[in-house]
Design an enzyme around this catalytic site. Structure first.
Site, mmCIF file in Angstrom:
data_model
loop_
_atom_site.group_PDB
_atom_site.id
_atom_site.type_symbol
_atom_site.label_atom_id
_atom_site.label_comp_id
_atom_site.label_asym_id
_atom_site.label_seq_id
_atom_site.Cartn_x
_atom_site.Cartn_y
_atom_site.Cartn_z
ATOM 1 C CB SER A 9 29.766 -15.802 59.965
ATOM 2 O OG SER A 9 29.478 -16.545 58.983
ATOM 3 C CB THR B 187 32.014 -21.921 64.933
ATOM 4 O OG1 THR B 187 32.126 -22.407 63.663
ATOM 5 C CG2 THR B 187 31.945 -23.180 65.846
ATOM 6 C CG MET C 116 39.047 -13.627 53.702
ATOM 7 S SD MET C 116 37.550 -14.126 54.723
ATOM 8 C CE MET C 116 37.521 -15.937 55.007
ATOM 9 C CG HIS D 264 30.372 -11.818 57.748
ATOM 10 N ND1 HIS D 264 31.105 -10.633 57.508
ATOM 11 C CD2 HIS D 264 30.751 -12.756 57.137
ATOM 12 C CE1 HIS D 264 32.029 -10.957 56.402
ATOM 13 N NE2 HIS D 264 31.739 -12.363 56.358
ATOM 14 C CG HIS E 39 33.207 -11.909 52.569
ATOM 15 N ND1 HIS E 39 33.828 -12.761 53.263
ATOM 16 C CD2 HIS E 39 33.972 -11.402 51.537
ATOM 17 C CE1 HIS E 39 35.073 -12.761 52.776
ATOM 18 N NE2 HIS E 39 35.103 -12.167 51.476
ATOM 19 C CG MET F 8 34.100 -15.060 49.919
ATOM 20 S SD MET F 8 34.277 -16.095 51.179
ATOM 21 C CE MET F 8 32.546 -15.791 51.800
ATOM 22 N N GLY G 49 35.724 -20.455 52.087
ATOM 23 C CA GLY G 49 34.924 -21.640 51.584
ATOM 24 C C GLY G 49 33.986 -22.278 52.708
ATOM 25 C CG MET H 53 30.931 -18.639 50.094
ATOM 26 S SD MET H 53 31.372 -20.017 51.082
ATOM 27 C CE MET H 53 31.710 -19.365 52.761
ATOM 28 C CG ASP I 115 30.568 -15.782 55.338
ATOM 29 O OD1 ASP I 115 31.396 -14.868 54.978
ATOM 30 O OD2 ASP I 115 30.484 -16.094 56.454
ATOM 31 C CG ASP J 226 35.285 -14.047 57.983
ATOM 32 O OD1 ASP J 226 35.263 -15.050 58.735
ATOM 33 O OD2 ASP J 226 34.308 -14.155 57.168
ATOM 34 N N GLY K 76 34.224 -23.145 60.484
ATOM 35 C CA GLY K 76 35.093 -24.137 61.515
ATOM 36 C C GLY K 76 36.331 -24.227 61.335
#
Length: 219
Positions: free
Chosen positions: A9, A199, A138, A34, A67, A69, A143, A38, A36, A176, A146
């Site tokens: 990610s 991470t 998920m 990947h 992805h 979101m 959001g 948001m 993300d 994920d 880590g």
């Protein structure tokens, strides 16, 4: 874990050097990239939009696993498809007509995924199982990167693996959230075949990326 795919990610990458980071992680043995997305509304964070995906596309030949979101997702499907996404994954809760959204993704020539948040039931994907290419579990609340893996999601992964196998279709089962070298084998044993790791992939800088990915793959 020979058949597992690793999808780092870029949420955990150095955003000041994002193109370089994508090139480095691709060269280190990643299978997918990947992304993300948001919106600060569907999930409590803001990340990137289609223009960043388009800017990154020349930096890697790997599949871009995007992805979404965001809510609503439908108005942005075409923009992300044109920007270079290969897989577009949406949440059932992000719009009123999941089947229509999936069909739109397929009409754009892309693979369609459906993502389930930790509290989202398996039943939400059952009615579109014949139309999708990927289910994303998920294992943290979406959001932020880590976070720690929510172990209750292992039972969901196992249940989805049975559902996929019983369908006779080839559907990727992606996980994920909090995935690292310590729990990757457990997640794969539960039925996952794609691991999103932010991470765990990007820690230590570019000189460590190949070792990080190898550790996630179990060698």
């Amino acid at each position: 874990m020979a058949n597992v795919r690793i999808a780092p990610s870029i949420l955990s990458a150095d955003f000041a050097r994002l193109g370089e980071e994508v090139r480095a992680i691709s060269a280190a043995g990643a299978d997918w990239i990947h992304v993300d997305v948001m919106d600060g509304h569907f999930v409590p964070n803001l990340t990137i939009g289609p223009m960043v995906v388009k800017a990154l596309r020349p930096h890697s030949s790997l599949p871009f696993d995007v992805h979404l979101m965001i809510s609503p997702a439908d108005p942005y499907l075409e923009a992300f498809a044109e920007a270079g996404a290969d897989i577009l994954t949406v949440h059932p809760e992000a719009g009123p007509h999941l089947h229509r959204t999936v069909q739109r993704i397929k009409a754009l020539g892309k693979q369609a995924g459906v993502s389930l948040n930790p509290a989202s039931p398996v039943e939400l994907v059952e009615t579109v199982l014949g139309d999708i290419d990927l289910i994303l579990v998920m294992s943290v609340n979406p959001g932020f990167g880590g976070q720690s893996f929510i172990t209750s999601q292992l039972k969901k992964i196992e249940r989805l693996r049975r559902l996929i196998d019983d369908s006779g279709r080839t559907i990727h089962l992606e996980v994920d959230g909090g995935v690292d070298a310590a729990n990757a084998a457990t997640v794969v044993a539960a039925g996952a075949d794609v691991l999103v790791a932010g991470t765990a992939s990007f820690k230590g800088g570019p000189s460590q990326y190949a070792a990080n990915i190898a550790a996630l793959k179990g060698h």
